[in-house]
Structure formats: structure tokens, C-alpha cells
Write a protein that holds these residues in place. Structure first.
Motif, PDB file in Angstrom:
ATOM      1  N   LEU A 120      -1.262  11.320   3.086  1.00 45.93           N
ATOM      2  CA  LEU A 120      -1.007  10.357   2.014  1.00 45.93           C
ATOM      3  C   LEU A 120      -0.441   9.055   2.554  1.00 45.93           C
ATOM      4  CD1 LEU A 120       0.378  12.757  -0.724  1.00 45.93           C
ATOM      5  CD2 LEU A 120      -1.840  11.580  -0.715  1.00 45.93           C
ATOM      6  N   SER A 121       0.421   9.134   3.543  1.00 50.79           N
ATOM      7  CA  SER A 121       0.960   7.937   4.173  1.00 50.79           C
ATOM      8  C   SER A 121      -0.142   7.137   4.855  1.00 50.79           C
ATOM      9  CB  SER A 121       2.045   8.317   5.177  1.00 50.79           C
ATOM     10  OG  SER A 121       2.591   7.182   5.770  1.00 50.79           O
ATOM     11  N   LEU A 122      -1.050   7.842   5.519  1.00 47.78           N
ATOM     12  CA  LEU A 122      -2.184   7.190   6.172  1.00 47.78           C
ATOM     13  C   LEU A 122      -3.077   6.471   5.156  1.00 47.78           C
ATOM     14  CD1 LEU A 122      -3.830   6.761   8.799  1.00 47.78           C
ATOM     15  CD2 LEU A 122      -5.018   8.877   8.260  1.00 47.78           C
ATOM     16  N   GLU A 124      -2.268   5.389   2.148  1.00 49.43           N
ATOM     17  CA  GLU A 124      -1.558   4.227   1.607  1.00 49.43           C
ATOM     18  C   GLU A 124      -1.539   3.086   2.622  1.00 49.43           C
ATOM     19  OE1 GLU A 124      -0.663   3.484  -1.400  1.00 49.43           O
ATOM     20  OE2 GLU A 124      -0.951   5.454  -2.272  1.00 49.43           O
ATOM     21  N   SER A 125      -1.418   3.388   3.911  1.00 48.74           N
ATOM     22  CA  SER A 125      -1.434   2.345   4.937  1.00 48.74           C
ATOM     23  C   SER A 125      -2.770   1.624   4.974  1.00 48.74           C
ATOM     24  CB  SER A 125      -1.135   2.943   6.315  1.00 48.74           C
ATOM     25  OG  SER A 125       0.170   3.454   6.348  1.00 48.74           O
ATOM     26  N   VAL A 126      -3.851   2.391   4.866  1.00 43.97           N
ATOM     27  CA  VAL A 126      -5.191   1.794   4.847  1.00 43.97           C
ATOM     28  C   VAL A 126      -5.333   0.896   3.614  1.00 43.97           C
ATOM     29  CG1 VAL A 126      -7.661   2.306   4.577  1.00 43.97           C
ATOM     30  CG2 VAL A 126      -6.286   3.601   6.215  1.00 43.97           C
ATOM     31  N   GLU A 127      -4.859   1.377   2.479  1.00 45.24           N
ATOM     32  CA  GLU A 127      -4.962   0.578   1.257  1.00 45.24           C
ATOM     33  C   GLU A 127      -4.114  -0.685   1.345  1.00 45.24           C
ATOM     34  OE1 GLU A 127      -4.190   3.258  -1.962  1.00 45.24           O
ATOM     35  OE2 GLU A 127      -6.087   4.283  -1.674  1.00 45.24           O
ATOM     36  N   LEU A 128      -2.916  -0.587   1.909  1.00 48.34           N
ATOM     37  CA  LEU A 128      -2.076  -1.771   2.091  1.00 48.34           C
ATOM     38  C   LEU A 128      -2.781  -2.803   2.962  1.00 48.34           C
ATOM     39  CD1 LEU A 128       1.477  -0.260   2.610  1.00 48.34           C
ATOM     40  CD2 LEU A 128       0.731  -1.718   0.738  1.00 48.34           C
ATOM     41  N   ALA A 129      -3.357  -2.328   4.048  1.00 47.29           N
ATOM     42  CA  ALA A 129      -4.074  -3.240   4.942  1.00 47.29           C
ATOM     43  C   ALA A 129      -5.276  -3.870   4.236  1.00 47.29           C
ATOM     44  CB  ALA A 129      -4.525  -2.498   6.198  1.00 47.29           C
ATOM     45  N   PHE A 154      -0.416  -4.069  -4.573  1.00 51.93           N
ATOM     46  CA  PHE A 154       0.107  -4.053  -3.210  1.00 51.93           C
ATOM     47  C   PHE A 154       1.549  -3.535  -3.209  1.00 51.93           C
ATOM     48  CE2 PHE A 154       2.425  -6.094   0.284  1.00 51.93           C
ATOM     49  CZ  PHE A 154       1.671  -5.689   1.363  1.00 51.93           C
ATOM     50  N   ASP A 155       2.367  -4.067  -4.113  1.00 54.41           N
ATOM     51  CA  ASP A 155       3.776  -3.662  -4.176  1.00 54.41           C
ATOM     52  C   ASP A 155       3.925  -2.178  -4.502  1.00 54.41           C
ATOM     53  OD1 ASP A 155       4.503  -6.252  -3.542  1.00 54.41           O
ATOM     54  OD2 ASP A 155       5.058  -6.804  -5.593  1.00 54.41           O
ATOM     55  N   GLU A 156       3.112  -1.677  -5.424  1.00 51.26           N
ATOM     56  CA  GLU A 156       3.171  -0.245  -5.759  1.00 51.26           C
ATOM     57  C   GLU A 156       2.715   0.621  -4.596  1.00 51.26           C
ATOM     58  OE1 GLU A 156       2.814   0.303 -10.575  1.00 51.26           O
ATOM     59  OE2 GLU A 156       1.018   0.569  -9.379  1.00 51.26           O
ATOM     60  N   SER A 157       1.649   0.230  -3.932  1.00 54.82           N
ATOM     61  CA  SER A 157       1.170   1.000  -2.774  1.00 54.82           C
ATOM     62  C   SER A 157       2.224   1.016  -1.676  1.00 54.82           C
ATOM     63  CB  SER A 157      -0.130   0.413  -2.229  1.00 54.82           C
ATOM     64  OG  SER A 157      -1.207   0.729  -3.062  1.00 54.82           O
ATOM     65  N   LYS A 158       2.862  -0.109  -1.475  1.00 54.25           N
ATOM     66  CA  LYS A 158       3.908  -0.213  -0.457  1.00 54.25           C
ATOM     67  C   LYS A 158       5.082   0.714  -0.801  1.00 54.25           C
ATOM     68  CE  LYS A 158       6.562  -3.871   1.774  1.00 54.25           C
ATOM     69  NZ  LYS A 158       6.840  -5.302   1.751  1.00 54.25           N
ATOM     70  N   ALA A 159       5.484   0.739  -2.057  1.00 50.05           N
ATOM     71  CA  ALA A 159       6.578   1.611  -2.491  1.00 50.05           C
ATOM     72  C   ALA A 159       6.190   3.083  -2.344  1.00 50.05           C
ATOM     73  CB  ALA A 159       6.971   1.296  -3.931  1.00 50.05           C
ATOM     74  N   ASP A 160       4.947   3.419  -2.704  1.00 45.67           N
ATOM     75  CA  ASP A 160       4.487   4.809  -2.563  1.00 45.67           C
ATOM     76  C   ASP A 160       4.490   5.231  -1.099  1.00 45.67           C
ATOM     77  OD1 ASP A 160       4.141   5.055  -5.310  1.00 45.67           O
ATOM     78  OD2 ASP A 160       2.005   4.575  -5.235  1.00 45.67           O
ATOM     79  N   SER A 162       6.333   4.031   1.313  1.00 46.60           N
ATOM     80  CA  SER A 162       7.734   4.167   1.726  1.00 46.60           C
ATOM     81  C   SER A 162       8.322   5.492   1.260  1.00 46.60           C
ATOM     82  CB  SER A 162       8.577   3.014   1.176  1.00 46.60           C
ATOM     83  OG  SER A 162       8.204   1.805   1.763  1.00 46.60           O
ATOM     84  N   LEU A 163       7.981   5.887   0.056  1.00 43.08           N
ATOM     85  CA  LEU A 163       8.455   7.163  -0.476  1.00 43.08           C
ATOM     86  C   LEU A 163       7.965   8.326   0.386  1.00 43.08           C
ATOM     87  CD1 LEU A 163       9.928   8.745  -2.707  1.00 43.08           C
ATOM     88  CD2 LEU A 163       7.807   8.614  -4.047  1.00 43.08           C
ATOM     89  N   PHE A 164       6.703   8.292   0.770  1.00 39.86           N
ATOM     90  CA  PHE A 164       6.160   9.359   1.620  1.00 39.86           C
ATOM     91  C   PHE A 164       6.840   9.387   2.983  1.00 39.86           C
ATOM     92  CE2 PHE A 164       2.101   8.770  -0.977  1.00 39.86           C
ATOM     93  CZ  PHE A 164       2.419   9.812  -1.820  1.00 39.86           C
ATOM     94  N   VAL A 165       7.111   8.222   3.549  1.00 38.18           N
ATOM     95  CA  VAL A 165       7.770   8.147   4.857  1.00 38.18           C
ATOM     96  C   VAL A 165       9.201   8.707   4.743  1.00 38.18           C
ATOM     97  CG1 VAL A 165       8.664   6.563   6.609  1.00 38.18           C
ATOM     98  CG2 VAL A 165       6.340   6.271   5.728  1.00 38.18           C
ATOM     99  N   GLN A 166       9.901   8.360   3.667  1.00 33.02           N
ATOM    100  CA  GLN A 166      11.269   8.868   3.459  1.00 33.02           C
ATOM    101  C   GLN A 166      11.265  10.393   3.325  1.00 33.02           C
ATOM    102  OE1 GLN A 166      12.707   6.861  -0.013  1.00 33.02           O
ATOM    103  NE2 GLN A 166      12.988   4.911   1.038  1.00 33.02           N
ATOM    104  N   ILE A 167      10.333  10.908   2.571  1.00 32.72           N
ATOM    105  CA  ILE A 167      10.264  12.365   2.393  1.00 32.72           C
ATOM    106  C   ILE A 167       9.920  13.041   3.714  1.00 32.72           C
ATOM    107  CG2 ILE A 167       9.001  14.246   1.273  1.00 32.72           C
ATOM    108  CD1 ILE A 167       8.790  12.417  -1.199  1.00 32.72           C
ATOM    109  N   ALA A 168       9.013  12.470   4.479  1.00 33.48           N
ATOM    110  CA  ALA A 168       8.648  13.047   5.784  1.00 33.48           C
ATOM    111  C   ALA A 168       9.867  13.055   6.704  1.00 33.48           C
ATOM    112  CB  ALA A 168       7.504  12.263   6.407  1.00 33.48           C
ATOM    113  N   ALA A 169      10.650  11.995   6.696  1.00 31.42           N
ATOM    114  CA  ALA A 169      11.846  11.942   7.533  1.00 31.42           C
ATOM    115  C   ALA A 169      12.837  13.037   7.156  1.00 31.42           C
ATOM    116  CB  ALA A 169      12.506  10.563   7.423  1.00 31.42           C
TER     117      ALA A 169
END
Length: 173
Positions: A120-122, A124-129, A154-160, A162-169
Motif C-alpha cells: 500500500l505504501s508503494l 501511494e508513492s507511485v500515485e504521489l509521483a 495529492f494531500d490525501e494520498s500523502k497523508a495515507d 504517511s499513515l502506512f509508514v507510521q504503522i509499519a514503523a
């Protein structure tokens, strides 16, 4: 001191309005395909999630994606165009390979959740780009509301993401 010149060698390529519109619509369609596919498939993933924070994040992202698809449809309406799901086979194949990888970890809930977070993080990264060049191109679009709609997506995708990265951490630690 040398003055900058305006020849094509130093100023870069110049797209006319028709070329820019074609670029914009083609790439907006790709994002529409990805978002539509995720909107269809994400609810099924919640049935396989072990970590409740991840389940909540997926459902929140699913709601965000529904709003994003609606905004993209609004952009198409503003451009007097119709979104298309044609020519998305490779993108859908890429996304489906991520889903199948998740299902291979069926017996290992923690690894499955971590794989899902990575996937999911991947995405979202592709979509942000993808949103970034569209935001630049939208400056030349006739309707300024298009810029705002893209910025919101863009802002929503970025927040989503970030949420996935926080949960993974949290999951890894």
C-alpha cells in the motif's frame, strides 16, 4: 555578462495546449484506473488483516480513495471528457501482483500485514509521483478548480502514505 537566450536548446521543449491536454488526460486516466481498482479491491483485504490499526487505516484509505475518484471524475467533467479504464492492463497487473504476494503469506499474519503495508505504501508513492506532473500541467488548464481538486487528492494520498509508514514503523519496532 551573457543574457539567456530563448532558443529551444536552452529553454526546453514547449508543448502546445493540445499536447498538454492529451498528456494530462492520459495520465489522469492512469490514476483513475489505479484508484478505481484500489477502491474495488481494498475492502476484501480487511478480511485478511491481523493488526487492527492496519485494518482501520485500510478502511480510512478506502474512504479517501472514494473521494479521490469522485474528484477525478469531476476533473474529467470540467474538461468535458469521460474517464476510461482502457489501456490499464499493465497497471492493474502490477497492482494485482501485490495482492497475490499478500495472499502467499496466508499462514503468517504478521508477515502478511507487513507485506500489505509495503504494498500500500508503494502504491501511494507511485500515485504521489503521478500527481506531481499533473499538478504542474494543471496550471495551464482552463479551469483553475482542476488545480484545487488535484491538490486535495495529492494531500490525501500523502497523508495515507504517511499513515502506512507510521504503522509499519510501529509494527517492526
Amino acid at each position: 555578462m551573457n543574457e539567456p537566450t530563448n532558443d529551444k536548446k536552452t529553454s526546453g521543449p514547449v508543448l502546445n495546449q493540445d499536447q498538454l491536454r492529451i498528456f494530462f488526460i492520459n495520465h489522469l486516466n492512469r490514476i483513475f484506473c489505479a484508484k478505481s481498482h484500489l477502491f474495488e479491491r481494498l475492502p476484501e483485504l480487511t478480511e485478511h488483516v491481523h493488526f487492527q490499526d492496519l485494518k482501520h487505516a485500510i478502511l480510512e484509505t478506502w474512504e479517501d480513495i472514494g473521494k479521490q475518484v469522485a474528484r477525478i471524475e469531476e476533473i474529467f467533467t470540467l474538461l468535458d471528457e469521460v474517464p476510461s479504464l482502457k489501456n490499464c492492463e499493465e497497471l492493474i497487473g502490477f497492482m494485482e501482483s501485490g495482492f497475490s504476494g499478500i495472499y502467499h503469506k496466508k499462514e503468517e499474519a504478521e508477515l502478511r500485514d507487513l507485506s500489505l503495508l509495503f504494498y500500500l505504501s508503494l502504491i501511494e508513492s507511485v500515485e504521489l509521483a503521478s500527481f506531481q506532473p499533473l499538478q504542474m500541467a494543471s496550471i495551464k488548464m482552463p479551469n483553475k478548480q482542476i488545480q484545487q481538486l488535484l491538490k486535495e487528492n495529492f494531500d490525501e494520498s500523502k497523508a495515507d502514505r504517511s499513515l502506512f509508514v507510521q504503522i509499519a514503523a510501529r509494527y517492526i519496532n
